[in-house]
Design a protein around this motif. Structure first.
Motif, PDB file in Angstrom:
ATOM      1  N   MET A   1       1.045  21.002   3.103  1.00 61.96           N
ATOM      2  CA  MET A   1       1.467  19.730   2.557  1.00 61.96           C
ATOM      3  C   MET A   1       0.218  18.948   2.137  1.00 61.96           C
ATOM      4  O   MET A   1      -0.721  18.775   2.894  1.00 61.96           O
ATOM      5  N   ALA A   2       0.227  18.460   0.933  1.00 65.16           N
ATOM      6  CA  ALA A   2      -0.914  17.708   0.401  1.00 65.16           C
ATOM      7  C   ALA A   2      -0.858  16.260   0.870  1.00 65.16           C
ATOM      8  O   ALA A   2       0.212  15.699   1.082  1.00 65.16           O
ATOM      9  N   SER A   3      -2.021  15.677   1.009  1.00 71.30           N
ATOM     10  CA  SER A   3      -2.103  14.291   1.426  1.00 71.30           C
ATOM     11  C   SER A   3      -1.745  13.371   0.262  1.00 71.30           C
ATOM     12  O   SER A   3      -2.036  13.665  -0.891  1.00 71.30           O
ATOM     13  N   ARG A   4      -1.110  12.258   0.569  1.00 67.40           N
ATOM     14  CA  ARG A   4      -0.773  11.291  -0.462  1.00 67.40           C
ATOM     15  C   ARG A   4      -1.960  10.410  -0.811  1.00 67.40           C
ATOM     16  O   ARG A   4      -1.910   9.635  -1.747  1.00 67.40           O
ATOM     17  N   PHE A   5      -3.048  10.535  -0.065  1.00 70.90           N
ATOM     18  CA  PHE A   5      -4.235   9.721  -0.281  1.00 70.90           C
ATOM     19  C   PHE A   5      -5.317  10.581  -0.929  1.00 70.90           C
ATOM     20  O   PHE A   5      -5.749  11.573  -0.355  1.00 70.90           O
ATOM     21  N   SER A   6      -5.759  10.194  -2.122  1.00 71.34           N
ATOM     22  CA  SER A   6      -6.837  10.941  -2.771  1.00 71.34           C
ATOM     23  C   SER A   6      -8.159  10.221  -2.519  1.00 71.34           C
ATOM     24  O   SER A   6      -8.231   8.993  -2.474  1.00 71.34           O
ATOM     25  N   SER A   7      -9.196  11.019  -2.363  1.00 72.78           N
ATOM     26  CA  SER A   7     -10.511  10.426  -2.097  1.00 72.78           C
ATOM     27  C   SER A   7     -11.059   9.700  -3.323  1.00 72.78           C
ATOM     28  O   SER A   7     -11.890   8.805  -3.194  1.00 72.78           O
ATOM     29  N   ALA A   8     -10.595  10.058  -4.501  1.00 72.21           N
ATOM     30  CA  ALA A   8     -11.057   9.387  -5.713  1.00 72.21           C
ATOM     31  C   ALA A   8     -10.558   7.942  -5.793  1.00 72.21           C
ATOM     32  O   ALA A   8     -11.200   7.089  -6.405  1.00 72.21           O
ATOM     33  N   ALA A   9      -9.426   7.671  -5.159  1.00 73.14           N
ATOM     34  CA  ALA A   9      -8.857   6.316  -5.194  1.00 73.14           C
ATOM     35  C   ALA A   9      -9.451   5.410  -4.120  1.00 73.14           C
ATOM     36  O   ALA A   9      -9.182   4.217  -4.096  1.00 73.14           O
ATOM     37  N   PHE A  10     -10.270   5.992  -3.244  1.00 72.80           N
ATOM     38  CA  PHE A  10     -10.867   5.210  -2.156  1.00 72.80           C
ATOM     39  C   PHE A  10     -12.176   4.601  -2.627  1.00 72.80           C
ATOM     40  O   PHE A  10     -13.270   5.043  -2.298  1.00 72.80           O
ATOM     41  N   ARG A  11     -12.070   3.558  -3.450  1.00 71.71           N
ATOM     42  CA  ARG A  11     -13.251   2.877  -3.969  1.00 71.71           C
ATOM     43  C   ARG A  11     -12.906   1.428  -4.230  1.00 71.71           C
ATOM     44  O   ARG A  11     -11.756   1.028  -4.229  1.00 71.71           O
ATOM     45  N   GLY A  12     -13.943   0.649  -4.410  1.00 72.53           N
ATOM     46  CA  GLY A  12     -13.772  -0.763  -4.755  1.00 72.53           C
ATOM     47  C   GLY A  12     -13.094  -1.567  -3.668  1.00 72.53           C
ATOM     48  O   GLY A  12     -13.476  -1.537  -2.500  1.00 72.53           O
ATOM     49  N   ARG A  13     -12.073  -2.297  -4.081  1.00 80.40           N
ATOM     50  CA  ARG A  13     -11.351  -3.187  -3.185  1.00 80.40           C
ATOM     51  C   ARG A  13     -10.664  -2.439  -2.045  1.00 80.40           C
ATOM     52  O   ARG A  13     -10.578  -2.939  -0.927  1.00 80.40           O
ATOM     53  N   VAL A  14     -10.196  -1.222  -2.332  1.00 80.78           N
ATOM     54  CA  VAL A  14      -9.534  -0.420  -1.305  1.00 80.78           C
ATOM     55  C   VAL A  14     -10.504  -0.116  -0.175  1.00 80.78           C
ATOM     56  O   VAL A  14     -10.209  -0.321   1.011  1.00 80.78           O
ATOM     57  N   ARG A  15     -11.669   0.374  -0.521  1.00 87.36           N
ATOM     58  CA  ARG A  15     -12.672   0.725   0.483  1.00 87.36           C
ATOM     59  C   ARG A  15     -13.086  -0.503   1.291  1.00 87.36           C
ATOM     60  O   ARG A  15     -13.202  -0.440   2.515  1.00 87.36           O
ATOM     61  N   THR A  16     -13.305  -1.606   0.589  1.00 86.89           N
ATOM     62  CA  THR A  16     -13.718  -2.828   1.270  1.00 86.89           C
ATOM     63  C   THR A  16     -12.670  -3.283   2.278  1.00 86.89           C
ATOM     64  O   THR A  16     -12.998  -3.612   3.425  1.00 86.89           O
ATOM     65  N   GLY A 111      -7.396  -8.092  11.153  1.00 86.57           N
ATOM     66  CA  GLY A 111      -7.896  -6.740  10.884  1.00 86.57           C
ATOM     67  C   GLY A 111      -6.781  -5.792  10.488  1.00 86.57           C
ATOM     68  O   GLY A 111      -6.934  -4.976   9.567  1.00 86.57           O
ATOM     69  N   LEU A 112      -5.641  -5.880  11.154  1.00 86.35           N
ATOM     70  CA  LEU A 112      -4.513  -5.024  10.808  1.00 86.35           C
ATOM     71  C   LEU A 112      -3.948  -5.345   9.427  1.00 86.35           C
ATOM     72  O   LEU A 112      -3.543  -4.435   8.693  1.00 86.35           O
ATOM     73  N   VAL A 113      -3.929  -6.616   9.077  1.00 83.52           N
ATOM     74  CA  VAL A 113      -3.450  -6.989   7.741  1.00 83.52           C
ATOM     75  C   VAL A 113      -4.364  -6.404   6.662  1.00 83.52           C
ATOM     76  O   VAL A 113      -3.900  -5.836   5.666  1.00 83.52           O
ATOM     77  N   LEU A 114      -5.671  -6.539   6.860  1.00 80.77           N
ATOM     78  CA  LEU A 114      -6.614  -5.963   5.892  1.00 80.77           C
ATOM     79  C   LEU A 114      -6.485  -4.449   5.821  1.00 80.77           C
ATOM     80  O   LEU A 114      -6.511  -3.858   4.732  1.00 80.77           O
ATOM     81  N   LEU A 115      -6.363  -3.807   6.966  1.00 80.77           N
ATOM     82  CA  LEU A 115      -6.225  -2.355   7.005  1.00 80.77           C
ATOM     83  C   LEU A 115      -4.939  -1.904   6.316  1.00 80.77           C
ATOM     84  O   LEU A 115      -4.942  -0.944   5.532  1.00 80.77           O
ATOM     85  N   THR A 116      -3.859  -2.605   6.550  1.00 85.55           N
ATOM     86  CA  THR A 116      -2.589  -2.269   5.918  1.00 85.55           C
ATOM     87  C   THR A 116      -2.636  -2.502   4.412  1.00 85.55           C
ATOM     88  O   THR A 116      -2.162  -1.676   3.626  1.00 85.55           O
ATOM     89  N   ALA A 117      -3.226  -3.622   4.001  1.00 90.49           N
ATOM     90  CA  ALA A 117      -3.317  -3.900   2.561  1.00 90.49           C
ATOM     91  C   ALA A 117      -4.163  -2.859   1.856  1.00 90.49           C
ATOM     92  O   ALA A 117      -3.806  -2.370   0.772  1.00 90.49           O
ATOM     93  N   GLY A 118      -5.284  -2.501   2.458  1.00 91.19           N
ATOM     94  CA  GLY A 118      -6.151  -1.502   1.842  1.00 91.19           C
ATOM     95  C   GLY A 118      -5.518  -0.135   1.784  1.00 91.19           C
ATOM     96  O   GLY A 118      -5.597   0.566   0.765  1.00 91.19           O
ATOM     97  N   SER A 119      -4.850   0.278   2.863  1.00 94.44           N
ATOM     98  CA  SER A 119      -4.238   1.608   2.853  1.00 94.44           C
ATOM     99  C   SER A 119      -3.032   1.670   1.924  1.00 94.44           C
ATOM    100  O   SER A 119      -2.781   2.698   1.295  1.00 94.44           O
ATOM    101  N   SER A 126      -3.498   6.294  -5.407  1.00 94.04           N
ATOM    102  CA  SER A 126      -3.509   7.759  -5.341  1.00 94.04           C
ATOM    103  C   SER A 126      -2.308   8.342  -6.080  1.00 94.04           C
ATOM    104  O   SER A 126      -2.434   9.346  -6.779  1.00 94.04           O
ATOM    105  N   GLU A 127      -1.151   7.743  -5.907  1.00 95.82           N
ATOM    106  CA  GLU A 127       0.054   8.228  -6.597  1.00 95.82           C
ATOM    107  C   GLU A 127      -0.044   7.987  -8.094  1.00 95.82           C
ATOM    108  O   GLU A 127       0.461   8.798  -8.887  1.00 95.82           O
ATOM    109  N   ALA A 128      -0.672   6.889  -8.511  1.00 91.66           N
ATOM    110  CA  ALA A 128      -0.809   6.588  -9.929  1.00 91.66           C
ATOM    111  C   ALA A 128      -1.753   7.581 -10.612  1.00 91.66           C
ATOM    112  O   ALA A 128      -1.579   7.908 -11.790  1.00 91.66           O
ATOM    113  N   GLN A 129      -2.766   8.039  -9.888  1.00 96.52           N
ATOM    114  CA  GLN A 129      -3.732   8.989 -10.453  1.00 96.52           C
ATOM    115  C   GLN A 129      -3.158  10.406 -10.491  1.00 96.52           C
ATOM    116  O   GLN A 129      -3.535  11.200 -11.349  1.00 96.52           O
TER     117      GLN A 129
END
Length: 130
Positions: A1-16, A111-119, A126-129
């Protein structure tokens, strides 16, 4: 099963958001752990870095060292004075602990709100890409 999270999408605002959320959450959990361990030590609130929290609790409950020194003449009076000091010390310590845990919960929630928003944004990107 492939992950729904791509490493290419983990940049910018998401990473922060994800990294800042993890950092804030770990700081909050460390502070909460520290504060619960300090609760067992008598007089441990005197020389701490969170004096504003201790002072706020001090306004709610009289500090244990403010009990007037009443001259005791019998053993029963000495025991009663010790019990009064112990009860006041316990009440003040519990108030400080509750104030510290309230601060811990608030910061951990941020912290949980930021983590949830970023993820969530990471998953959507990731789904859009893909």
């Amino acid at each position: 099963m492939a992950s729904r999270f791509s490493s290419a999408a983990f940049r910018g605002r998401v990473r922060t958001r994800v990294l800042l959320g993890l950092l804030i959450l770990s700081v909050a959990l460390s502070y909460g752990t520290w504060s619960t361990r300090r609760f067992g030590s008598r007089g441990s609130e005197r020389q701490t870095f969170d004096q504003p929290v201790v002072e706020m609790a001090g306004r709610m409950v009289r500090r244990p060292d403010r009990i007037p020194d009443v001259p005791v003449t019998t053993l029963a009076e000495m025991e009663l004075a010790a019990v009064a000091r112990d009860q006041q010390d316990l009440l003040f310590g519990m108030t400080v602990l509750l104030m510290r845990l309230l601060a811990t919960g608030t910061v951990a929630g941020i912290g949980l709100v930021l983590l949830t928003a970023g993820s969530t944004e990471w998953e959507i990107r990731s789904e859009a890409q893909g």
